[in-house]
Design a protein around this motif. Structure first.
Motif, PDB file in Angstrom:
ATOM      1  N   HIS A  39       0.826  -1.207   0.000  1.00  0.00           N
ATOM      2  CA  HIS A  39       0.000   0.000   0.000  1.00  0.00           C
ATOM      3  C   HIS A  39       0.863   1.261   0.000  1.00  0.00           C
ATOM      4  CE1 HIS A  39      -3.670  -2.339   0.631  1.00  0.00           C
ATOM      5  NE2 HIS A  39      -2.946  -3.086   1.442  1.00  0.00           N
ATOM      6  N   GLU A  40       0.282   2.349  -0.498  1.00  0.00           N
ATOM      7  CA  GLU A  40       0.970   3.639  -0.549  1.00  0.00           C
ATOM      8  C   GLU A  40       0.592   4.428   0.701  1.00  0.00           C
ATOM      9  OE1 GLU A  40       0.833   7.770  -3.182  1.00  0.00           O
ATOM     10  OE2 GLU A  40       0.084   5.897  -4.077  1.00  0.00           O
ATOM     11  N   VAL A  41       1.587   4.790   1.516  1.00  0.00           N
ATOM     12  CA  VAL A  41       1.305   5.403   2.816  1.00  0.00           C
ATOM     13  C   VAL A  41       2.101   6.700   2.991  1.00  0.00           C
ATOM     14  CG1 VAL A  41       1.166   5.027   5.312  1.00  0.00           C
ATOM     15  CG2 VAL A  41       1.046   3.065   3.750  1.00  0.00           C
ATOM     16  N   THR A  42       1.410   7.731   3.465  1.00  0.00           N
ATOM     17  CA  THR A  42       2.036   9.007   3.798  1.00  0.00           C
ATOM     18  C   THR A  42       1.778   9.305   5.267  1.00  0.00           C
ATOM     19  OG1 THR A  42       1.689   9.850   1.552  1.00  0.00           O
ATOM     20  CG2 THR A  42       2.125  11.483   3.277  1.00  0.00           C
ATOM     21  N   LEU A  43       2.808   9.733   5.976  1.00  0.00           N
ATOM     22  CA  LEU A  43       2.683  10.094   7.393  1.00  0.00           C
ATOM     23  C   LEU A  43       3.007  11.573   7.562  1.00  0.00           C
ATOM     24  CD1 LEU A  43       2.479   9.588  10.446  1.00  0.00           C
ATOM     25  CD2 LEU A  43       4.783   8.647  10.396  1.00  0.00           C
ATOM     26  N   VAL A  44       2.059  12.310   8.163  1.00  0.00           N
ATOM     27  CA  VAL A  44       2.281  13.725   8.469  1.00  0.00           C
ATOM     28  C   VAL A  44       2.183  13.894   9.977  1.00  0.00           C
ATOM     29  CG1 VAL A  44      -0.179  14.241   8.037  1.00  0.00           C
ATOM     30  CG2 VAL A  44       1.489  16.104   8.137  1.00  0.00           C
ATOM     31  N   SER A  45       3.137  14.603  10.572  1.00  0.00           N
ATOM     32  CA  SER A  45       3.105  14.827  12.021  1.00  0.00           C
ATOM     33  C   SER A  45       4.027  15.974  12.386  1.00  0.00           C
ATOM     34  CB  SER A  45       3.528  13.557  12.764  1.00  0.00           C
ATOM     35  OG  SER A  45       4.934  13.461  12.864  1.00  0.00           O
ATOM     36  N   THR A  46       4.069  16.265  13.687  1.00  0.00           N
ATOM     37  CA  THR A  46       4.997  17.272  14.214  1.00  0.00           C
ATOM     38  C   THR A  46       6.245  16.615  14.796  1.00  0.00           C
ATOM     39  OG1 THR A  46       3.991  17.238  16.417  1.00  0.00           O
ATOM     40  CG2 THR A  46       3.051  18.771  14.805  1.00  0.00           C
ATOM     41  N   GLY A  47       6.332  15.277  14.748  1.00  0.00           N
ATOM     42  CA  GLY A  47       7.476  14.565  15.315  1.00  0.00           C
ATOM     43  C   GLY A  47       7.345  14.281  16.798  1.00  0.00           C
ATOM     44  N   ASP A  48       6.231  14.729  17.425  1.00  0.00           N
ATOM     45  CA  ASP A  48       5.969  14.545  18.850  1.00  0.00           C
ATOM     46  C   ASP A  48       7.062  15.176  19.710  1.00  0.00           C
ATOM     47  OD1 ASP A  48       4.461  13.848  21.018  1.00  0.00           O
ATOM     48  OD2 ASP A  48       5.089  11.770  21.085  1.00  0.00           O
ATOM     49  N   GLU A  49       7.280  16.460  19.479  1.00  0.00           N
ATOM     50  CA  GLU A  49       8.198  17.288  20.265  1.00  0.00           C
ATOM     51  C   GLU A  49       9.605  16.682  20.336  1.00  0.00           C
ATOM     52  OE1 GLU A  49       6.215  18.282  23.929  1.00  0.00           O
ATOM     53  OE2 GLU A  49       4.614  19.333  22.896  1.00  0.00           O
ATOM     54  N   PHE A  50      10.178  16.558  21.558  1.00  0.00           N
ATOM     55  CA  PHE A  50      11.595  16.167  21.670  1.00  0.00           C
ATOM     56  C   PHE A  50      11.862  14.753  21.167  1.00  0.00           C
ATOM     57  CE2 PHE A  50       9.860  14.758  25.774  1.00  0.00           C
ATOM     58  CZ  PHE A  50      10.381  13.471  25.871  1.00  0.00           C
ATOM     59  N   LYS A  51      10.804  13.928  21.019  1.00  0.00           N
ATOM     60  CA  LYS A  51      11.008  12.539  20.585  1.00  0.00           C
ATOM     61  C   LYS A  51      11.465  12.468  19.137  1.00  0.00           C
ATOM     62  CE  LYS A  51       7.446  11.216  23.853  1.00  0.00           C
ATOM     63  NZ  LYS A  51       6.032  10.827  23.996  1.00  0.00           N
ATOM     64  N   ASP A  52      11.054  13.439  18.319  1.00  0.00           N
ATOM     65  CA  ASP A  52      11.586  13.593  16.961  1.00  0.00           C
ATOM     66  C   ASP A  52      11.362  12.341  16.101  1.00  0.00           C
ATOM     67  OD1 ASP A  52      12.800  15.040  14.946  1.00  0.00           O
ATOM     68  OD2 ASP A  52      14.817  14.367  15.463  1.00  0.00           O
ATOM     69  N   PHE A  53      10.123  11.837  16.082  1.00  0.00           N
ATOM     70  CA  PHE A  53       9.819  10.689  15.234  1.00  0.00           C
ATOM     71  C   PHE A  53       9.818  11.104  13.771  1.00  0.00           C
ATOM     72  CE2 PHE A  53       7.559   9.452  19.231  1.00  0.00           C
ATOM     73  CZ  PHE A  53       8.312   8.326  19.503  1.00  0.00           C
ATOM     74  N   PRO A  54      10.239  10.199  12.872  1.00  0.00           N
ATOM     75  CA  PRO A  54      10.275  10.546  11.449  1.00  0.00           C
ATOM     76  C   PRO A  54       8.882  10.711  10.853  1.00  0.00           C
ATOM     77  CG  PRO A  54      10.885   8.236  11.791  1.00  0.00           C
ATOM     78  CD  PRO A  54      10.793   8.857  13.140  1.00  0.00           C
ATOM     79  N   SER A  55       8.768  11.595   9.865  1.00  0.00           N
ATOM     80  CA  SER A  55       7.521  11.822   9.142  1.00  0.00           C
ATOM     81  C   SER A  55       7.844  12.099   7.686  1.00  0.00           C
ATOM     82  CB  SER A  55       6.757  13.020   9.710  1.00  0.00           C
ATOM     83  OG  SER A  55       6.228  12.745  10.973  1.00  0.00           O
ATOM     84  N   ASP A  56       6.944  11.698   6.794  1.00  0.00           N
ATOM     85  CA  ASP A  56       7.102  12.054   5.376  1.00  0.00           C
ATOM     86  C   ASP A  56       6.905  13.556   5.202  1.00  0.00           C
ATOM     87  OD1 ASP A  56       7.372   9.312   4.339  1.00  0.00           O
ATOM     88  OD2 ASP A  56       5.309   9.097   5.034  1.00  0.00           O
ATOM     89  N   ILE A  57       5.945  14.099   5.949  1.00  0.00           N
ATOM     90  CA  ILE A  57       5.700  15.540   5.946  1.00  0.00           C
ATOM     91  C   ILE A  57       5.744  16.002   7.397  1.00  0.00           C
ATOM     92  CG2 ILE A  57       4.096  17.387   5.335  1.00  0.00           C
ATOM     93  CD1 ILE A  57       2.868  15.427   3.275  1.00  0.00           C
TER      94      ILE A  57
END
Length: 378
Positions: free
Chosen positions: A25-43
């Motif tokens: 499947h084609e998946v896009t993830l948009v987020s703020t990175g959850d503050e100091f945790k800095d999770f990866p995001s496509d956008i």
């Protein structure tokens, strides 16, 4: 399918994305990175006004006029990129407030996502109106609010959770529930309060990418290492005070047998590296089921002190202490369990192996992605 995952906590959406991609499947993830945790995001929607003079200006404007510069900035970023958020078969929100901005701006974003995509779903995997109300009304045997009820902290300290009971967040909850096709819980702490809700679709366990979290076989050589990760903002909410008191006693009793690693507020990638050498991980006290940090540590064969109440044991047909240790708000109980592991290291080896096998059996990211696809498609 084309899928948009909105927001991120504890790497849940990243692991789900990896499972969905493995299934084609084609998946896009948009987020703020959850503050100091800095999770990866496509956008990645960046936060501003977080330190120094800009933060003081932001706080002043909010206190005087109810204006939040960061909320406005994130909304502006979202709508500048609005073409990237159209035409998806499935959109899933990590929370009723997926970007952590003012409710009126969250509602604008949720309305846009509803209007420009086929189906919209909501996850309950962190504090939200339903779970906070249930806990605050003392419907659980115990909850994250016990430190507040006991006078350890003030309501101001608990604002990040208690805000969900405010009228504007209740309104956001009602608005979001009206817009979504259904609601999914990630574990029993959110499943229990949602029982009986019209749009509740049930519990789907957290997806864990075990290919990225290799099992580490227990070695009895050297000291037994205990890892304690602290998010200072959630110190009492997670029961860190009980863990620290227990660790002080353990260090006095076993100075030559035990090493304690404590870290505070570090990015996710650094957090993972810090606990790799540990045998035991202290996660949280006021929980009925495991959160994401606990599951990832279990996947690596760690013995985790976390939520493992009778509801969890019955759901998965497990015995007490079989795959993890139920952490309770009692220092002597925590000390007793730690002593049991330190004095009988074979228990660490056995529970760690069981933990890894449990994650593979019940939380494998591809198997969980299939469950999401099944629920979304109904």
């Amino acid at each position: 399918m084309k899928i948009l995952l909105v927001g991120e906590y504890s790497r849940l959406h990243n692991s789900l994305k990896e499972g969905l991609q493995a299934l084609g499947h084609e998946v896009t993830l948009v987020s703020t990175g959850d503050e100091f945790k800095d999770f990866p995001s496509d956008i990645l929607l960046k936060r501003k006004y977080e330190t120094g003079i800009p933060k003081n200006i932001k706080v002043g404007l909010y206190n005087l006029f109810g204006m939040d510069l960061n909320s406005q900035y994130q909304k502006k970023q979202f709508f500048q990129l609005q073409q990237k958020f159209k035409g998806f078969d499935i959109v899933q929100l990590i929370n009723e407030s997926p970007f952590g901005i003012l409710p009126k701006y969250e509602k604008e974003i949720i309305s846009f996502l509803k209007q420009n995509n086929k189906k919209l779903f909501l996850l309950s995997c962190g504090t939200d109106y339903t779970s906070v109300k249930y806990a605050f009304e003392k419907k659980f045997r115990y909850s994250i609010f016990d430190p507040l009820f006991e006078g350890k902290v003030t309501e101001k300290d608990f604002f990040p959770a208690l805000k969900y009971l405010k009228p504007e967040y209740k309104d956001l909850h009602d608005f979001t529930f009206e817009k979504v096709n259904g609601v999914i819980a990630s574990d029993l702490d959110y499943d229990i309060p949602l029982q009986g809700q019209e749009k509740y679709l049930g519990l789907i366990p957290n997806p864990v990418n075990t290919e990225k979290l290799k099992f580490q076989k227990f070695s009895s050589e050297g000291k037994i290492i205990i890892f304690h990760g602290i998010n200072r903002a959630n110190y009492f909410k997670k029961g860190n005070d009980y863990f620290e008191a227990a660790l002080a006693k353990i260090q006095r009793k076993y100075p030559s047998k035990v090493e304690v690693i404590t870290v505070e507020n570090v990015p996710y990638s650094e957090y993972i590296e810090k606990y790799n050498s540990a045998h035991i991980l202290l996660d949280q006290v006021f929980a009925y089921d495991q959160g994401y940090n606990a599951l990832e540590a279990m996947a690596k064969g760690k013995v985790v002190f976390t939520g493992a109440e009778i509801e969890f044991l019955e759901r998965y047909n497990l015995e007490e202490d079989e795959v993890c240790i139920n952490a309770v708000s009692n220092v002597e109980s925590l000390v007793s369990k730690l002593k049991w592991l330190i004095e009988k290291p074979e228990n660490i080896q056995k529970i760690g192996k069981n933990a890894y096998e449990f994650i593979e059996r019940k939380h494998n990211y591809i198997a969980i992605a299939k469950k999401y696809l099944e629920v979304w498609s109904k």
